[in-house]
Design a protein around this motif. Structure first.
Motif, PDB file in Angstrom:
ATOM      1  N   ILE A   1      28.196   2.003  -9.958  1.00  0.00           N
ATOM      2  CA  ILE A   1      26.864   2.106  -9.358  1.00  0.00           C
ATOM      3  C   ILE A   1      26.809   1.370  -8.016  1.00  0.00           C
ATOM      4  O   ILE A   1      26.059   1.742  -7.119  1.00  0.00           O
ATOM      5  CB  ILE A   1      25.797   1.548 -10.338  1.00  0.00           C
ATOM      6  N   GLY A   2      27.622   0.320  -7.893  1.00  0.00           N
ATOM      7  CA  GLY A   2      27.660  -0.428  -6.637  1.00  0.00           C
ATOM      8  C   GLY A   2      27.520  -1.930  -6.789  1.00  0.00           C
ATOM      9  O   GLY A   2      27.589  -2.682  -5.817  1.00  0.00           O
ATOM     10  N   PHE A   3      27.313  -2.385  -8.017  1.00  0.00           N
ATOM     11  CA  PHE A   3      27.198  -3.825  -8.240  1.00  0.00           C
ATOM     12  C   PHE A   3      28.538  -4.511  -7.997  1.00  0.00           C
ATOM     13  O   PHE A   3      29.600  -3.931  -8.196  1.00  0.00           O
ATOM     14  CB  PHE A   3      26.730  -4.103  -9.680  1.00  0.00           C
ATOM     15  N   LYS A   4      28.480  -5.768  -7.579  1.00  0.00           N
ATOM     16  CA  LYS A   4      29.685  -6.565  -7.351  1.00  0.00           C
ATOM     17  C   LYS A   4      29.518  -7.918  -8.041  1.00  0.00           C
ATOM     18  O   LYS A   4      28.468  -8.200  -8.622  1.00  0.00           O
ATOM     19  CB  LYS A   4      29.931  -6.737  -5.853  1.00  0.00           C
ATOM     20  N   GLU A   5      30.575  -8.735  -7.968  1.00  0.00           N
ATOM     21  CA  GLU A   5      30.563 -10.065  -8.597  1.00  0.00           C
ATOM     22  C   GLU A   5      30.096  -9.979 -10.056  1.00  0.00           C
ATOM     23  O   GLU A   5      29.277 -10.766 -10.522  1.00  0.00           O
ATOM     24  CB  GLU A   5      29.672 -11.038  -7.808  1.00  0.00           C
ATOM     25  N   ILE A   6      30.643  -9.015 -10.767  1.00  0.00           N
ATOM     26  CA  ILE A   6      30.233  -8.758 -12.150  1.00  0.00           C
ATOM     27  C   ILE A   6      30.913  -9.750 -13.101  1.00  0.00           C
ATOM     28  O   ILE A   6      32.132  -9.930 -13.050  1.00  0.00           O
ATOM     29  CB  ILE A   6      30.587  -7.311 -12.560  1.00  0.00           C
TER      30      ILE A   6
ATOM     31  N   ASN B   1      34.036  -3.939 -21.115  1.00  0.00           N
ATOM     32  CA  ASN B   1      34.809  -3.240 -20.085  1.00  0.00           C
ATOM     33  C   ASN B   1      34.092  -1.985 -19.595  1.00  0.00           C
ATOM     34  O   ASN B   1      34.068  -1.707 -18.388  1.00  0.00           O
ATOM     35  CB  ASN B   1      36.207  -2.868 -20.611  1.00  0.00           C
ATOM     36  N   ALA B   2      33.503  -1.246 -20.522  1.00  0.00           N
ATOM     37  CA  ALA B   2      32.783  -0.020 -20.150  1.00  0.00           C
ATOM     38  C   ALA B   2      31.552  -0.358 -19.312  1.00  0.00           C
ATOM     39  O   ALA B   2      31.256   0.326 -18.325  1.00  0.00           O
ATOM     40  CB  ALA B   2      32.382   0.752 -21.406  1.00  0.00           C
ATOM     41  N   LEU B   3      30.834  -1.424 -19.681  1.00  0.00           N
ATOM     42  CA  LEU B   3      29.649  -1.818 -18.919  1.00  0.00           C
ATOM     43  C   LEU B   3      30.043  -2.322 -17.533  1.00  0.00           C
ATOM     44  O   LEU B   3      29.384  -1.991 -16.539  1.00  0.00           O
ATOM     45  CB  LEU B   3      28.881  -2.908 -19.673  1.00  0.00           C
ATOM     46  N   GLU B   4      31.118  -3.084 -17.459  1.00  0.00           N
ATOM     47  CA  GLU B   4      31.579  -3.582 -16.158  1.00  0.00           C
ATOM     48  C   GLU B   4      31.943  -2.422 -15.231  1.00  0.00           C
ATOM     49  O   GLU B   4      31.584  -2.420 -14.053  1.00  0.00           O
ATOM     50  CB  GLU B   4      32.792  -4.496 -16.354  1.00  0.00           C
ATOM     51  N   LYS B   5      32.642  -1.421 -15.770  1.00  0.00           N
ATOM     52  CA  LYS B   5      33.014  -0.246 -14.964  1.00  0.00           C
ATOM     53  C   LYS B   5      31.774   0.502 -14.486  1.00  0.00           C
ATOM     54  O   LYS B   5      31.690   0.916 -13.324  1.00  0.00           O
ATOM     55  CB  LYS B   5      33.916   0.681 -15.770  1.00  0.00           C
ATOM     56  N   LEU B   6      30.795   0.665 -15.377  1.00  0.00           N
ATOM     57  CA  LEU B   6      29.569   1.368 -15.015  1.00  0.00           C
ATOM     58  C   LEU B   6      28.827   0.632 -13.903  1.00  0.00           C
ATOM     59  O   LEU B   6      28.388   1.245 -12.919  1.00  0.00           O
ATOM     60  CB  LEU B   6      28.672   1.508 -16.250  1.00  0.00           C
TER      61      LEU B   6
END
Length: 198
Positions: free
Chosen positions: A167-172, A158-163
Motif C-alpha cells: 500500500i505504501g507504508f514504511k518503517e513497518i 508476514n502477510a500483514l507486513e507485505k500488505l
C-alpha cells in the motif's frame, strides 16, 4: 463491520474484562506514540472510546470514528463527563465512503478483524494520514481455533507486513505483546501491535 451487532452491544460493551484488556492495549500503544502535543489522533472503530479517550489530553485534536451510532452515544456521555473539549465524534464507514478527515496518528484497535476487505480499509487509512503520519494497529495473531463467518481469525504478521508495504507504508514493525485466556471468541489468543509510517 457488523454494525447491527455493535449497535446492540453498545450499552453493555464496557465490561470489567473489556476495560482490563483496553488498559493493557493502551499501555502498549503509549510506548509507540511519537510526541503528540501538536498532533491529531483518529481512532477508527473507536467504539465507546475505551482506548483513545484516556489518551485524548495528550493530543491537540482527537476524532472518534465508528459505524455504530449507539457506540458513539456512549462515547459522547464519557466526553461530557470528562470535560474533554478536543474530541469530535463522527459516524462513518471508511470502507465504503471517502474519509473527510486527515490525521497524524491513526489507531485501529481490535477493528481490522471485523472488516472484510483488509486492503481496502488500510488503503483508505493510508490516504487519511498526513505525510509521515503513523498507523497503529492492535489485533489478534492468526488463530486456528477461531472460526466465524463474519470475522478474520486473526492475522499472519508476514502477510500483514507485505500488505502494508504494498500500500505504501514504511518503517513497518509488528510484534506480539500479550497472550490471554478467552479473549478472542472465548479462545486463548495473542495480541500484536503493528506500527507503520506513511
Amino acid at each position: 463491520m457488523s454494525e447491527n451487532i455493535f449497535e446492540t452491544l453498545a450499552k453493555r460493551y464496557d465490561t470489567p474484562k473489556q476495560q482490563a484488556l483496553a488498559t493493557t492495549i493502551r499501555a502498549k500503544i503509549q510506548t509507540k506514540l511519537p510526541e503528540t502535543a501538536q498532533k491529531t489522533l483518529l481512532d477508527y472503530g473507536a467504539g465507546t472510546g475505551l482506548i483513545s479517550l484516556p489518551l485524548a489530553k495528550k493530543f491537540k485534536k482527537v476524532y472518534l470514528v465508528d459505524t455504530a451510532a449507539e457506540m458513539l452515544k456512549i462515547s459522547k456521555i464519557k466526553i461530557k463527563q470528562q470535560n474533554l473539549t478536543n474530541v469530535t465524534l463522527q459516524q462513518q464507514d471508511f470502507a465504503s465512503t471517502t474519509p473527510t478527515i486527515q490525521a497524524d496518528v491513526i489507531l485501529l484497535s481490535l477493528v481490522l478483524l471485523h472488516i472484510p476487505d483488509t486492503k481496502k480499509i488500510l488503503t483508505s487509512l493510508y490516504q487519511t494520514l498526513h505525510t509521515n503520519g503513523q498507523l497503529i494497529i492492535v489485533d489478534f495473531d492468526k488463530n486456528t481455533a477461531v472460526h466465524h463467518p463474519k470475522i478474520h481469525s486473526g492475522f499472519d504478521h508476514n502477510a500483514l507486513e507485505k500488505l502494508l508495504a504494498d500500500i505504501g507504508f514504511k518503517e513497518i514493525n509488528i510484534q506480539t505483546f500479550y497472550t490471554g485466556d478467552k479473549i478472542f471468541m472465548n479462545q486463548k489468543a495473542a495480541l500484536f501491535i503493528a506500527t507503520s509510517v506513511k
